[in-house]
Design an enzyme around this catalytic site. Structure first.
Site, PDB file in Angstrom:
ATOM      1  N   MET A   9       1.240  -1.306  -0.011  1.00  0.00           N
ATOM      2  CA  MET A   9       0.112  -0.390   0.075  1.00  0.00           C
ATOM      3  C   MET A   9       1.168   0.983   0.174  1.00  0.00           C
ATOM      4  SD  MET A   9      -3.239  -1.487   2.741  1.00  0.00           S
ATOM      5  CE  MET A   9      -3.985   0.551   2.681  1.00  0.00           C
ATOM      6  N   ALA A  11       2.324   3.098  -2.420  1.00  0.00           N
ATOM      7  CA  ALA A  11       3.547   2.824  -3.459  1.00  0.00           C
ATOM      8  C   ALA A  11       2.817   3.478  -4.479  1.00  0.00           C
ATOM      9  CB  ALA A  11       3.569   1.033  -3.749  1.00  0.00           C
ATOM     10  N   THR A  14      -2.290   2.260  -8.021  1.00  0.00           N
ATOM     11  CA  THR A  14      -3.494   2.726  -8.841  1.00  0.00           C
ATOM     12  C   THR A  14      -2.808   4.264  -9.432  1.00  0.00           C
ATOM     13  OG1 THR A  14      -5.136   2.493  -7.295  1.00  0.00           O
ATOM     14  CG2 THR A  14      -5.514   4.223  -8.489  1.00  0.00           C
ATOM     15  N   ASP A  83      -7.979  -2.745 -10.973  1.00  0.00           N
ATOM     16  CA  ASP A  83      -7.311  -2.881  -9.449  1.00  0.00           C
ATOM     17  C   ASP A  83      -7.138  -3.738  -8.783  1.00  0.00           C
ATOM     18  OD1 ASP A  83      -5.427  -0.645  -8.356  1.00  0.00           O
ATOM     19  OD2 ASP A  83      -7.000   1.189  -7.920  1.00  0.00           O
ATOM     20  N   GLU A  84      -6.595  -3.424  -7.095  1.00  0.00           N
ATOM     21  CA  GLU A  84      -7.017  -4.340  -6.313  1.00  0.00           C
ATOM     22  C   GLU A  84      -6.795  -5.912  -6.859  1.00  0.00           C
ATOM     23  OE1 GLU A  84      -6.395  -3.035  -3.949  1.00  0.00           O
ATOM     24  OE2 GLU A  84      -6.862  -0.838  -3.347  1.00  0.00           O
ATOM     25  N   GLN A  86      -5.648  -8.446  -5.980  1.00  0.00           N
ATOM     26  CA  GLN A  86      -5.612  -9.654  -4.972  1.00  0.00           C
ATOM     27  C   GLN A  86      -7.387  -9.829  -4.142  1.00  0.00           C
ATOM     28  OE1 GLN A  86      -4.459  -6.178  -4.424  1.00  0.00           O
ATOM     29  NE2 GLN A  86      -6.123  -5.757  -2.696  1.00  0.00           N
ATOM     30  N   CYS A 142      11.343   3.882   9.303  1.00  0.00           N
ATOM     31  CA  CYS A 142      12.869   4.793   8.807  1.00  0.00           C
ATOM     32  C   CYS A 142      13.157   5.236   7.276  1.00  0.00           C
ATOM     33  CB  CYS A 142      14.067   3.372   8.520  1.00  0.00           C
ATOM     34  SG  CYS A 142      13.834   2.401   7.246  1.00  0.00           S
ATOM     35  N   HIS A 173      11.797  -3.481   9.474  1.00  0.00           N
ATOM     36  CA  HIS A 173      10.308  -3.022   9.759  1.00  0.00           C
ATOM     37  C   HIS A 173       8.828  -2.931  10.127  1.00  0.00           C
ATOM     38  CE1 HIS A 173      13.785   0.202  10.934  1.00  0.00           C
ATOM     39  NE2 HIS A 173      13.566   0.033  11.282  1.00  0.00           N
TER      40      HIS A 173
HETATM   41 ZN   LIG Z   1      12.078   0.339   7.705  1.00  0.00          ZN
END
Ligand SMILES: [Zn+2]
Length: 178
Positions: A9, A11, A14, A83-84, A86, A142, A173
């Site tokens: 998400m 990124a 869309t 789209d979407e 998945q 980060c 993370h």
């Molecule tokens: Zn990180």
């Protein structure tokens, strides 16, 4: 030609899908965009990116009937975007692979669920794709490239939501809640 746009998400999947479709429309090609009914973020009739970009979409059920509808409704178009992906059953991959013999097909979706497990449908589409556009977000901890979606609270595998419930995280993370 089948183009798969994958990533976590936030990124810009869309946004990239809309960009690829718009270039085709500007060139005078007929395009149709589909999205699953489960996804009602921001605007019920448009494919909405988190940055506010929009494109009119046909909403279909994320089941076998929806996959059938995509196949049928795509017949008179030169460009087909979903789209979407998945949220759809894996049979969508076979349908898009077939459509891609005749059309430009653009499919965007999450690579991994919040546990870090691959989504079957996205995985199959990536395998069939002529081109895979792998997008990263920015890790909220980060600032490094993020390939995973962090859920901030436990719940079912498929739970639609934007900022607040999910964050983009790098490998280091990312953790599974609960
Ligand atoms: Zn990180």
């Amino acid at each position: 030609m089948l183009v798969a746009i994958v990533g976590p998400m936030f990124a810009g999947k869309t946004t990239e899908l809309i960009r690829l479709v718009e270039r085709q429309v500007i060139a005078g090609r007929r395009a149709i965009v589909f999205k699953p009914t489960i996804d009602d973020r921001y605007d019920p009739d448009a494919v909405a990116a988190h940055n506010g970009a929009k494109y009119k979409a046909v909403r279909v059920a994320p089941d076998e009937s929806g996959v059938g509808a995509i196949k049928e409704l795509s017949a008179s178009y030169q460009v087909v975007a979903v789209d979407e992906v998945q949220f759809f059953p894996p049979s969508l991959a076979e349908v898009l692979n077939e459509l891609a013999d005749e059309k430009l097909v653009v499919a965007a979706g999450l690579n991994l669920d919040y546990r870090g497990q691959p989504f079957e449908t996205t995985m199959r589409i990536m395998a069939y794709a002529d081109k895979v556009v792998s997008l990263t977000a920015v890790c909220t901890v980060c600032g490094r490239p993020a390939t995973r979606t962090q859920r901030l609270a436990p719940g079912p595998r498929i739970y639609v939501g934007g900022a607040g419930l999910y964050e983009a995280r790098c490998r280091r993370h990312h953790s599974v809640p609960g």
